[in-house]
Design an enzyme around this catalytic site. Sequence first.
Site, mmCIF file in Angstrom:
data_model
loop_
_atom_site.group_PDB
_atom_site.id
_atom_site.type_symbol
_atom_site.label_atom_id
_atom_site.label_comp_id
_atom_site.label_asym_id
_atom_site.label_seq_id
_atom_site.Cartn_x
_atom_site.Cartn_y
_atom_site.Cartn_z
ATOM 1 C CE LYS A 146 36.702 45.800 -39.416
ATOM 2 N NZ LYS A 146 35.828 45.212 -38.407
ATOM 3 C CE LYS B 135 36.139 50.567 -40.794
ATOM 4 N NZ LYS B 135 34.734 50.903 -40.763
ATOM 5 N N PRO C 149 26.843 55.728 -43.773
ATOM 6 C CG PRO C 149 26.669 57.871 -42.865
ATOM 7 C CD PRO C 149 25.851 56.683 -43.270
ATOM 8 C CG ASP C 150 33.385 53.559 -42.327
ATOM 9 O OD1 ASP C 150 33.844 54.134 -41.312
ATOM 10 O OD2 ASP C 150 33.624 52.371 -42.613
ATOM 11 C CB ILE C 151 31.578 57.601 -38.284
ATOM 12 C CG1 ILE C 151 30.054 57.571 -38.415
ATOM 13 C CG2 ILE C 151 32.024 58.805 -37.466
ATOM 14 C CD1 ILE C 151 29.316 57.195 -37.155
ATOM 15 C CG ASP D 82 28.591 47.793 -40.845
ATOM 16 O OD1 ASP D 82 29.188 48.793 -40.420
ATOM 17 O OD2 ASP D 82 28.996 46.628 -40.660
ATOM 18 C CG ASN E 189 25.504 46.850 -31.769
ATOM 19 O OD1 ASN E 189 25.892 47.156 -30.656
ATOM 20 N ND2 ASN E 189 25.543 47.709 -32.797
ATOM 21 C CG PHE F 262 37.259 50.134 -30.511
ATOM 22 C CD1 PHE F 262 37.717 51.426 -30.302
ATOM 23 C CD2 PHE F 262 37.260 49.242 -29.444
ATOM 24 C CE1 PHE F 262 38.176 51.827 -29.057
ATOM 25 C CE2 PHE F 262 37.716 49.636 -28.195
ATOM 26 C CZ PHE F 262 38.173 50.924 -27.997
HETATM 27 N N1 CTP Z 1 32.652 52.460 -37.932
HETATM 28 C C1 CTP Z 1 32.188 53.708 -38.258
HETATM 29 N N2 CTP Z 1 31.138 53.837 -39.125
HETATM 30 C C2 CTP Z 1 30.581 52.766 -39.699
HETATM 31 C C3 CTP Z 1 31.059 51.467 -39.380
HETATM 32 C C4 CTP Z 1 32.096 51.356 -38.481
HETATM 33 O O1 CTP Z 1 32.709 54.690 -37.728
HETATM 34 N N3 CTP Z 1 29.572 52.924 -40.533
HETATM 35 C C5 CTP Z 1 33.807 52.352 -37.011
HETATM 36 C C6 CTP Z 1 33.544 51.714 -35.673
HETATM 37 O O2 CTP Z 1 33.209 52.702 -34.699
HETATM 38 C C7 CTP Z 1 34.871 51.069 -35.366
HETATM 39 C C8 CTP Z 1 35.406 50.701 -36.733
HETATM 40 O O3 CTP Z 1 34.732 51.530 -37.661
HETATM 41 O O4 CTP Z 1 35.777 51.997 -34.807
HETATM 42 C C9 CTP Z 1 35.224 49.281 -37.135
HETATM 43 O O5 CTP Z 1 33.907 48.867 -36.912
HETATM 44 P P1 CTP Z 1 33.500 47.364 -37.208
HETATM 45 O O6 CTP Z 1 32.041 47.204 -36.972
HETATM 46 O O7 CTP Z 1 34.453 46.438 -36.517
HETATM 47 O O8 CTP Z 1 33.862 47.236 -38.747
HETATM 48 P P2 CTP Z 1 33.058 47.526 -40.054
HETATM 49 O O9 CTP Z 1 33.433 48.845 -40.572
HETATM 50 O O10 CTP Z 1 31.631 47.277 -39.821
HETATM 51 O O11 CTP Z 1 33.684 46.418 -41.009
HETATM 52 P P3 CTP Z 1 33.249 44.879 -41.200
HETATM 53 O O12 CTP Z 1 31.833 44.910 -41.617
HETATM 54 O O13 CTP Z 1 34.193 44.408 -42.254
HETATM 55 O O14 CTP Z 1 33.508 44.191 -39.891
#
Ligand code: CTP
Length: 395
Positions: free
Chosen positions: A334, A338, A300-302, A273, A205, A320
């Site tokens: 969000k 989260k 994984p969602d960090i 993602d 990105n 963020f």
């Molecule tokens: N984030 C993370 N790990 C992921 C995805 C997101 O840690 N796998 C964190 C990003 O660093 C940011 C926050 O989650 O602090 C939100 O990221 P964003 O891309 O805006 O949201 P998503 O979790 O991707 O949700 P959506 O797809 O609904 O926008």
Amino acid sequence: MKRILLIVSGGIAAYKALELVRLATKSGLAVTAVLTEAGKQFVTPLSLQALTGTKIYQDLFSLTDESEMGHIELSRAADLVVVAPATANILAKMAGGLADDLASTLLLATDKPVLVAPAMNVRMWQHQATQANIATLQKRGILLVQPDEGPMACGEFGPGRLAEPQAILTAIQAALNHGPLKGKHAIVTSGPTHEPIDPVRYLANRSSGKQGHAIAAALAAQGARVTLISGPVNLPAPFGLELVKVETTREMYDAVQAALPADIAICAAAVADWHVEAAAQKLKKDGSGTPPALNLSENPDILASISKPGPQRPRLVIGFAAETEKLQEHATAKRARKGCDWIVANNVGETSIMGGDENEVLLITQTGVETWPRQSKTVLAQKLVEKIVALRLWN
Ligand code: CTP
């Protein structure tokens, strides 16, 4: 009160030393200045004296100075010696151990840490001699604030411009490990991630890492020990922190887990993602006109994993939200989803934000929503960290 001894050597950038003194004294540091012969061609002792509020030292063989404070004592009275700007000449003298004027003698005599902020023409900076001197100095533990890249007074372009006074001050504060977040550990994620498709292609990105890196630097400037976990970016490593370079979201996740425990976590990275099961060989067109299917699996969602309640959860977790519509509504949802404490929400649909130097955000906390004006990512980072400090979570 922490004290710095500032050595101003010659060069057109010497005028920026005045701004550095102004910022440093404003931040509560006491500054004593030494001006070299060449430095005197660019700034006057009087202007430096007016800003530091103290006598300026210039000569090695000054009976008056020696009777007031000998040069050995002067070299040791500060907590940190700073050379800004540092010319190619003074760096060479330091590397060679020369002591033929007051500045070089102090640098040889001091028992305190030394930080240099070089400034010179791009060819002089890139010359093997200068680079070898820098390598020697770094091996000896001298701290370096990398010069910036840009147009120079001599009309050339490239690295060699003195770092901005604010960046030098941040480095000074980090070197002094001085500030309200002293003793606290902060983890910051920054930049994009690259998810390989095959050995030559990847999903990515537009994130530049500027916001995350600025936050890491601002935390270090307030005394925090910072682990900056960054995806691939084209930025110099901020001064005085531990940088862990990663490529994929899964690597970033592992690096964050390895860096825990922490007191503060700020997830500024624009992580992917999804990932693709990467092909071992370059994907080829097969002539049928059918593109290969990219089978995506969720990463994984960090942020969500750090935010989970438990003994490892940092006291403050900030995420963020990158949104292209319904900013406040999506970002508020969000934050709840989260489980983090604050969300910094930005509208990335506006093309100048992602990758640009400025940011315009909403800060969503437990208590409400603040609208922050458009400002540089560096200033935004400092404001965010000031807000963290003001929470007085550890008092
Ligand atoms: N984030 C993370 N790990 C992921 C995805 C997101 O840690 N796998 C964190 C990003 O660093 C940011 C926050 O989650 O602090 C939100 O990221 P964003 O891309 O805006 O949201 P998503 O979790 O991707 O949700 P959506 O797809 O609904 O926008």
